[in-house]
Design a protein around this motif. Structure first.
Motif, short mmCIF file in Angstrom:
data_model
loop_
_atom_site.label_atom_id
_atom_site.label_comp_id
_atom_site.label_asym_id
_atom_site.label_seq_id
_atom_site.Cartn_x
_atom_site.Cartn_y
_atom_site.Cartn_z
N MET A 50 0.83 -1.20 0.00
CA MET A 50 0.00 0.00 0.00
C MET A 50 0.87 1.26 0.00
N ALA A 51 1.98 1.22 0.72
CA ALA A 51 2.90 2.35 0.78
C ALA A 51 3.56 2.59 -0.59
N VAL A 52 3.88 1.52 -1.31
CA VAL A 52 4.45 1.66 -2.65
C VAL A 52 3.45 2.34 -3.57
N GLY A 53 2.19 1.93 -3.47
CA GLY A 53 1.15 2.58 -4.26
C GLY A 53 1.00 4.05 -3.92
N LEU A 54 1.09 4.39 -2.64
CA LEU A 54 1.01 5.78 -2.21
C LEU A 54 2.19 6.59 -2.74
N GLU A 55 3.38 5.98 -2.72
CA GLU A 55 4.58 6.65 -3.22
C GLU A 55 4.45 6.96 -4.71
N ARG A 56 3.91 6.02 -5.48
CA ARG A 56 3.69 6.24 -6.92
C ARG A 56 2.62 7.30 -7.16
N TYR A 57 1.60 7.29 -6.30
CA TYR A 57 0.53 8.29 -6.40
C TYR A 57 1.09 9.70 -6.22
N ILE A 58 1.96 9.85 -5.22
CA ILE A 58 2.59 11.15 -4.97
C ILE A 58 3.48 11.54 -6.15
N ALA A 59 4.21 10.57 -6.69
CA ALA A 59 5.10 10.84 -7.82
C ALA A 59 4.32 11.29 -9.05
N VAL A 60 3.13 10.75 -9.25
CA VAL A 60 2.32 11.07 -10.43
C VAL A 60 1.58 12.40 -10.27
N TYR A 61 1.03 12.64 -9.08
CA TYR A 61 0.22 13.84 -8.87
C TYR A 61 1.02 15.05 -8.37
N HIS A 62 2.20 14.80 -7.81
CA HIS A 62 3.06 15.90 -7.36
C HIS A 62 4.48 15.64 -7.85
N PRO A 63 4.68 15.63 -9.17
CA PRO A 63 5.98 15.23 -9.73
C PRO A 63 7.14 16.14 -9.37
N ILE A 64 6.91 17.44 -9.27
CA ILE A 64 7.99 18.38 -8.97
C ILE A 64 8.51 18.17 -7.55
N GLU A 65 7.56 18.12 -6.60
CA GLU A 65 7.96 17.91 -5.21
C GLU A 65 8.62 16.55 -5.03
N TYR A 66 8.06 15.54 -5.68
CA TYR A 66 8.60 14.19 -5.56
C TYR A 66 10.00 14.11 -6.16
N SER A 67 10.19 14.75 -7.32
CA SER A 67 11.49 14.73 -7.98
C SER A 67 12.55 15.42 -7.13
N THR A 68 12.17 16.50 -6.48
CA THR A 68 13.10 17.23 -5.62
C THR A 68 13.57 16.35 -4.46
N VAL A 69 12.63 15.65 -3.84
CA VAL A 69 12.96 14.79 -2.71
C VAL A 69 13.74 13.56 -3.17
N ALA A 70 13.33 12.99 -4.32
CA ALA A 70 13.98 11.77 -4.82
C ALA A 70 15.43 12.02 -5.22
N ASN A 71 15.73 13.22 -5.68
CA ASN A 71 17.10 13.54 -6.10
C ASN A 71 18.01 13.87 -4.94
N ASP A 72 17.43 14.00 -3.77
CA ASP A 72 18.22 14.28 -2.57
C ASP A 72 18.62 12.95 -1.94
N ALA A 73 19.87 12.55 -2.11
CA ALA A 73 20.33 11.24 -1.63
C ALA A 73 20.22 11.10 -0.11
N SER A 74 20.33 12.21 0.60
CA SER A 74 20.29 12.16 2.06
C SER A 74 18.88 11.88 2.60
N SER A 75 17.87 12.03 1.74
CA SER A 75 16.49 11.85 2.19
C SER A 75 15.97 10.43 1.99
N HIS A 76 16.72 9.58 1.30
CA HIS A 76 16.25 8.23 0.99
C HIS A 76 15.99 7.41 2.25
N THR A 77 16.91 7.48 3.20
CA THR A 77 16.74 6.73 4.45
C THR A 77 15.54 7.23 5.22
N LYS A 78 15.36 8.55 5.25
CA LYS A 78 14.23 9.13 5.96
C LYS A 78 12.91 8.72 5.31
N ARG A 79 12.89 8.72 3.98
CA ARG A 79 11.67 8.33 3.26
C ARG A 79 11.31 6.88 3.54
#
Length: 206
Positions: A50-79
């Motif tokens: 369910m969390a994977v589906g939510l993550e994809r939902y955020i990536a599709v509906y909020h691509p700019i915010e998601y891309s910013t967070v995804a490109n930050d290597a330091s945030s992967h562990t927190k995510r």
């Protein structure tokens, strides 16, 4: 993946006992380790899907915010921790009664496993083992996953029709198929749970 691996291992040990590879160690560990761990890992696997589906939902509906967070290597562990920790804690708390369903009994220098009064309680079986697990492990994740997949499909399909296809869409489609397969495989479990609830209610009326 970790949840799935733990679930498969606990099931595998259980299958080995049915083939004759039983031992006192397994009998002692089953009520307090293997049995509750199996339930916890299954719930963790369902909610991580369910969390994977939510993550994809955020990536599709909020691509700019998601891309910013995804490109930050330091945030992967927190995510990752943002999903794993709450799911693990929730799975452990919800399955705490599993630790009370069976117990180890020593008789004549031999080890046995017996079902406790908790597991034999009609109220416990009806409200926790059937209804609560049916809702928390069946209806809620099933509805949420179907909703997220449907919303993702709408966006991906709209992009393809308007020739605005993005590279991320391929990943979304793959994950949609994985989640759809997961839902299909768990549908039988949900139907069996519904049947069990119906049968128990009929037994109570008799």
């Amino acid at each position: 993946v970790v949840y799935d691996l733990i679930y498969l291992l606990t099931r595998m040990f259980g299958s080995l006992t049915k083939l004759g590879f039983d031992s006192d160690i397994y009998t002692i560990l089953f009520p307090y380790v293997f049995y509750p761990l199996n339930a916890i890992s299954m719930m963790g696997s369902i909610y991580m899907t369910m969390a994977v589906g939510l993550e994809r939902y955020i990536a599709v509906y909020h691509p700019i915010e998601y891309s910013t967070v995804a490109n930050d290597a330091s945030s992967h562990t927190k995510r990752l921790a943002k999903y794993v920790l709450p799911i693990t804690i929730f799975a452990i708390i919800f399955n705490l009664p599993k630790f009370l369903e069976s117990k180890v009994v020593y008789r004549n220098e031999e080890v046995y496993m017996e079902v406790t009064e908790v597991r034999m309680s009609t109220s416990y079986v009806t409200w926790y083992h059937n209804w609560a697990r049916f809702l928390i492990l069946g209806i809620v994740p099933f509805m949420v996953i179907c909703f997220l997949n449907y919303k993702i499909y709408l966006v991906v399909n709209k992009r393809r029709k308007n020739a605005h296809k993005k590279q991320d869409d391929n990943l979304s489609v793959v994950l949609m198929m994985i989640i759809a397969s997961f839902v299909f495989c768990n549908l039988l479990r949900i139907l069996l749970n519904m049947h069990e609830i119906t049968v128990i209610q009929e037994m109570h009326l008799c």
